[in-house]
Design a protein around this motif. Structure first.
Motif, PDB file in Angstrom:
ATOM      1  N   PHE A   1      33.915  29.814  39.599  1.00  0.00           N
ATOM      2  CA  PHE A   1      33.758  31.180  39.706  1.00  0.00           C
ATOM      3  C   PHE A   1      34.947  31.988  40.235  1.00  0.00           C
ATOM      4  O   PHE A   1      35.723  31.259  40.644  1.00  0.00           O
ATOM      5  CB  PHE A   1      32.435  31.036  40.993  1.00  0.00           C
ATOM      6  N   ALA A   2      34.778  33.079  40.027  1.00  0.00           N
ATOM      7  CA  ALA A   2      35.834  34.091  40.509  1.00  0.00           C
ATOM      8  C   ALA A   2      35.292  34.739  41.876  1.00  0.00           C
ATOM      9  O   ALA A   2      34.265  35.484  41.760  1.00  0.00           O
ATOM     10  CB  ALA A   2      36.295  34.928  39.564  1.00  0.00           C
TER      11      ALA A   2
ATOM     12  N   GLN B   1      28.147  23.541  45.928  1.00  0.00           N
ATOM     13  CA  GLN B   1      27.310  23.619  44.831  1.00  0.00           C
ATOM     14  C   GLN B   1      27.785  22.999  43.467  1.00  0.00           C
ATOM     15  O   GLN B   1      27.202  23.172  42.284  1.00  0.00           O
ATOM     16  CB  GLN B   1      26.830  25.111  44.435  1.00  0.00           C
ATOM     17  N   GLY B   2      29.364  22.627  43.748  1.00  0.00           N
ATOM     18  CA  GLY B   2      29.996  21.937  42.678  1.00  0.00           C
ATOM     19  C   GLY B   2      30.820  22.704  41.906  1.00  0.00           C
ATOM     20  O   GLY B   2      31.102  22.092  40.635  1.00  0.00           O
ATOM     21  N   TYR B   3      31.172  23.846  42.383  1.00  0.00           N
ATOM     22  CA  TYR B   3      31.947  24.729  41.585  1.00  0.00           C
ATOM     23  C   TYR B   3      33.422  24.894  42.287  1.00  0.00           C
ATOM     24  O   TYR B   3      33.491  24.528  43.269  1.00  0.00           O
ATOM     25  CB  TYR B   3      31.512  26.032  41.555  1.00  0.00           C
ATOM     26  N   GLU B   4      34.444  25.461  41.341  1.00  0.00           N
ATOM     27  CA  GLU B   4      35.764  25.485  41.927  1.00  0.00           C
ATOM     28  C   GLU B   4      35.702  27.045  41.909  1.00  0.00           C
ATOM     29  O   GLU B   4      35.138  27.945  41.295  1.00  0.00           O
ATOM     30  CB  GLU B   4      36.866  25.174  41.074  1.00  0.00           C
ATOM     31  N   LEU B   5      36.236  27.688  43.201  1.00  0.00           N
ATOM     32  CA  LEU B   5      36.480  29.283  43.261  1.00  0.00           C
ATOM     33  C   LEU B   5      38.011  29.514  43.011  1.00  0.00           C
ATOM     34  O   LEU B   5      38.942  29.061  43.705  1.00  0.00           O
ATOM     35  CB  LEU B   5      36.217  29.436  44.950  1.00  0.00           C
ATOM     36  N   LEU B   6      38.060  30.627  42.062  1.00  0.00           N
ATOM     37  CA  LEU B   6      39.258  31.323  41.924  1.00  0.00           C
ATOM     38  C   LEU B   6      39.416  32.567  42.572  1.00  0.00           C
ATOM     39  O   LEU B   6      38.620  33.258  42.610  1.00  0.00           O
ATOM     40  CB  LEU B   6      39.513  31.413  40.477  1.00  0.00           C
TER      41      LEU B   6
ATOM     42  N   MET C   1      31.179  35.688  38.572  1.00  0.00           N
ATOM     43  CA  MET C   1      31.913  36.469  39.375  1.00  0.00           C
ATOM     44  C   MET C   1      31.340  36.927  40.621  1.00  0.00           C
ATOM     45  O   MET C   1      30.105  37.392  40.588  1.00  0.00           O
ATOM     46  CB  MET C   1      32.602  37.915  38.766  1.00  0.00           C
ATOM     47  N   ILE C   2      31.856  36.821  41.730  1.00  0.00           N
ATOM     48  CA  ILE C   2      31.477  37.502  43.263  1.00  0.00           C
ATOM     49  C   ILE C   2      32.293  38.452  43.457  1.00  0.00           C
ATOM     50  O   ILE C   2      33.444  38.267  43.730  1.00  0.00           O
ATOM     51  CB  ILE C   2      31.273  36.386  44.260  1.00  0.00           C
ATOM     52  N   ILE C   3      31.735  39.767  43.280  1.00  0.00           N
ATOM     53  CA  ILE C   3      32.816  41.125  43.804  1.00  0.00           C
ATOM     54  C   ILE C   3      32.488  41.492  45.124  1.00  0.00           C
ATOM     55  O   ILE C   3      31.370  41.832  45.525  1.00  0.00           O
ATOM     56  CB  ILE C   3      32.521  42.107  42.462  1.00  0.00           C
TER      57      ILE C   3
END
Length: 339
Positions: free
Chosen positions: A66-67, A95-100, A126-128
């Motif tokens: 995710f970004a 939740q098992g994701y990587e955050l960029l 994307m989380i804005i």
């Protein structure tokens, strides 16, 4: 600004027909899996922007990433948005994701330049965070990558949003002042800075209206700058002071507290102050400021939860979730002096 990449550009690059490119990117039959994969990889490399509302995303391999995207300014506000960032990072990992992390500078905003991770479609969602500009956020959404906004919304932005219930939080804060006995209450904030601040003005007006109290417009400052000298000059130039103030954030509350005391008035004996956010400045004010708390961790939980739902159910209607606030009463508010 770079020219927009089209399906014809991709077709020319691969020496294929535009129809074949369209079939590959829209998930239709008519091309082999090897050709489909080649077309998708070429589209990613060239920075092709997928139109929102189409199904292309389902054909792209999931990255597990995710970004978190925000302006340079938002990332600089460590006391508020920094806490949200850390909470989002923790929730994404759970939740098992990587955050960029992607910070957007003024030049990119002006030219509508998309981050490389968006152009290359190397993230699943994307989380804005907070506001950038409406045009820039819409450009991000136009890529078709699922997105959720935190602490921002706008009538021209069609997306899921996680928001603070600003109106009701402000209403509760001003009601607290009124119930202490204050009738002359001012407002300080820059409503052009954020929709949140405009909504807090609405909450202020709602409380004054429901309690039957008049609003003196000379005590409503809707373009206040969060700067000590500016607030001091404003307070010094007033012919008459209200007995209480509602400030749209803790920074303005902090500067207002100092400005009032520089005029020889006491807080809270002469002037009561309520601010918003329950940030660091509300706690180090003298006295500590009564404030409205925002649950920053809940922002992260609900944003990540909604983003995963959006990825799995892309056709669901967009929703706005209002998170509740909590009034924290400290030493900056008491009833007005009895003359």
């Amino acid at each position: 600004m770079k020219p927009k990449v089209t399906m014809q550009n991709i077709a020319d690059e691969l020496k294929l027909s535009k129809n074949s490119v369209s079939q590959a990117l829209t998930g239709k039959d008519g091309v082999s899996e090897d050709t489909r994969k080649l077309i998708i990889e070429t589209a990613q490399r060239m920075g092709y922007i997928y139109s929102r509302g189409k199904k292309e995303m389902s054909n792209l391999p999931l990255s597990g990433k995710f970004a978190l995207i925000a302006s340079d300014f938002a990332f600089s506000m460590h006391s508020f948005f920094g806490q949200i960032y850390l909470s989002v990072e923790k929730e994404v990992k759970q939740q098992g994701y990587e955050l960029l992390i992607q910070s957007i500078g003024p030049d990119s905003v002006k030219e509508l330049l998309m981050p490389t991770i968006v152009q290359n479609r190397s993230v699943d969602g994307m989380i804005i965070l907070s506001h950038i500009t409406t045009d820039y956020i819409n450009a991000l959404l136009d890529t078709g990558i699922p997105a959720v906004l935190i602490d921002h919304h706008h009538p021209q932005i069609k997306a899921d949003c996680i928001l603070t219930n600003n109106r009701f939080g402000a209403y509760e804060a001003v009601s607290h002042l009124i119930e202490l006995g204050h009738k002359n209450i001012g407002f300080v904030g820059d409503i052009a800075f954020s929709p949140s601040y405009y909504e807090r003005l609405d909450g202020y007006r709602m409380a004054m209206y429901e309690y039957g109290l008049p609003i003196r417009e000379e005590w409503v400052h809707t373009s206040a700058i969060e700067d000590g000298s500016f607030i001091c000059s404003y307070i010094k130039g007033m012919r008459e002071q209200p007995t209480a103030w509602f400030c749209v954030n803790d920074g303005l509350g902090f500067f207002l507290n100092a400005a009032v005391q520089q005029q020889g008035l006491s807080v809270p004996e002469d002037v009561s102050i309520v601010s918003f956010d329950n940030g660091y400045l509300s706690r180090i004010s003298t006295p500590p400021s009564t404030t409205v708390e925002v649950d920053l961790k809940l922002y992260a939980v609900k944003a990540v939860e909604r983003l995963i739902e959006r990825i799995n159910c892309s056709d669901d209607p967009f929703t706005e979730l209002l998170l509740p606030t909590r009034l924290i009463v400290r030493g900056s508010t008491v009833g007005p002096r009895v003359v």
